[in-house]
Design a protein around this motif. Structure first.
Motif, short mmCIF file in Angstrom:
data_model
loop_
_atom_site.label_atom_id
_atom_site.label_comp_id
_atom_site.label_asym_id
_atom_site.label_seq_id
_atom_site.Cartn_x
_atom_site.Cartn_y
_atom_site.Cartn_z
N ARG A 57 49.33 51.78 47.75
CA ARG A 57 47.99 51.97 48.32
C ARG A 57 47.98 53.14 49.29
O ARG A 57 46.96 53.46 49.87
N THR A 110 43.18 53.63 38.96
CA THR A 110 42.84 52.21 39.08
C THR A 110 43.52 51.49 37.91
O THR A 110 43.94 52.13 36.93
N ILE A 162 45.47 49.54 43.36
CA ILE A 162 44.59 48.39 43.13
C ILE A 162 43.55 48.38 44.24
O ILE A 162 43.89 48.13 45.41
N SER A 191 41.10 47.35 46.99
CA SER A 191 40.98 46.11 47.76
C SER A 191 40.29 46.43 49.09
O SER A 191 40.03 47.59 49.42
N SER A 192 40.01 45.41 49.87
CA SER A 192 39.30 45.55 51.12
C SER A 192 40.02 46.48 52.10
O SER A 192 41.25 46.41 52.25
N PRO A 211 43.81 45.11 53.05
CA PRO A 211 44.14 45.70 51.75
C PRO A 211 45.40 45.16 51.09
O PRO A 211 45.60 45.36 49.89
N SER A 212 46.26 44.48 51.84
CA SER A 212 47.55 44.05 51.30
C SER A 212 47.40 42.90 50.32
O SER A 212 46.71 41.93 50.56
N LEU A 213 48.10 43.03 49.18
CA LEU A 213 48.09 41.99 48.15
C LEU A 213 49.46 41.32 48.07
O LEU A 213 50.49 41.97 48.26
N HIS A 223 50.28 38.47 42.98
CA HIS A 223 48.87 38.74 42.69
C HIS A 223 48.71 40.15 42.12
O HIS A 223 47.92 40.37 41.18
N ALA A 224 49.45 41.11 42.70
CA ALA A 224 49.39 42.48 42.20
C ALA A 224 49.90 42.55 40.76
O ALA A 224 49.30 43.20 39.89
#
Length: 266
Positions: free
Chosen positions: A93, A105, A146, A148-149, A153-155, A159-160
């Protein structure tokens, strides 16, 4: 229990670089099995992980763990892990001058991958806390982001993996035959050879060798060249180098002027 002889196996390798938490590996196995991805490679030592924790989270995807391949936890280990891949995507990211300047993406990556890949696709995931290092990301032909917010932002690692594998699974279609895209090792070799030829004719300085090689690696990887096309490209640069050398020699011979007379000769 999943079948390792599945006819729906995707040509995708999930590569985990230096994972720390054993249960995350188990969750990754389950996410992979959900999406017909069975090739797990770990850049790390198998003895560093708690197998019981892994199997507790893997549920019925334990075969993925048992068949996982392990590589030395180093940059060289990652190079070995992706050596047979035609596309190597590093998940990150963070962008910047010393990292990739832009990233695809998941949807863009899948469209690109299934359109261009005629071989194994490797998706590289970094350590849970620190992600991929600059050196690890440099090995990858492209970056994968990916969305994300911005606030959070961390996934989670699994999940990733689930998001990427699911997007690949959904976009998968039959590959065309008769075309074999070059793997990572051939991409690297072609980039190094082209750089050597350009250095020989003085276009690049040897001091920028690594940057030049990386540039050609990324260009060749994104172009989706076949083995034959890559060889043709190498040969083209080799001929340019040869012709330039011959040209310089002929110019040197034809334009050699007589020495200027000394003042005493006037």
């Amino acid at each position: 229990m999943i079948s390792q002889n599945s006819q729906h196996r995707l040509p995708v390798a999930v590569i985990l670089c230096r994972p720390e938490i054993s249960r995350n590996i188990g969750a990754v196995c389950r996410a992979m099995a959900n999406n017909d991805c069975y090739d797990l490679r770990i850049v790390g030592n198998k003895t560093d992980y708690d197998e019981q924790e892994i199997l507790r989270l893997a549920i019925h995807a334990d075969a993925i763990w048992h068949n996982a391949r392990f590589f030395e936890p180093s940059v060289d280990g990652l190079k070995a892990a992706v050596a047979d891949s035609s596309i190597v995507a590093g998940t990150t990211r963070r962008m910047g001058e010393k990292r990739k300047s832009w990233g695809m993406t998941p949807e863009e990556f899948c469209s690109f991958a299934w359109t261009n890949a005629e071989g194994l696709i490797a998706v590289v995931f970094g350590n849970e806390r620190t992600g991929l290092t600059d050196e690890e990301l440099h090995i990858c032909s492209l970056a994968l982001n990916i969305p994300s917010s911005q606030v959070f932002p961390s996934l989670n690692l699994s999940h990733a993996v689930q998001l990427i594998c699911y997007t690949l699974f959904r976009a998968y279609s039959r590959q065309q035959y008769g075309y074999k895209r070059i793997p990572y090792t051939a991409i690297t070799a072609a980039a190094e050879h082209i750089n050597e030829y350009l250095c020989a004719i003085g276009l690049f300085k040897h001091g920028g060798k690594e940057d030049n090689i990386r540039f050609f690696q990324e260009i060749i990887a994104r172009a989706g060249l076949s083995i034959r096309e890559a060889r043709y490209l190498e040969t083209l640069f080799k001929k340019i180098c040869y012709i330039k050398g011959q040209y310089d020699m002929s110019v040197s011979q034809e334009s050699s002027a007589p020495e200027m007379p000394h003042a005493a000769d006037n």
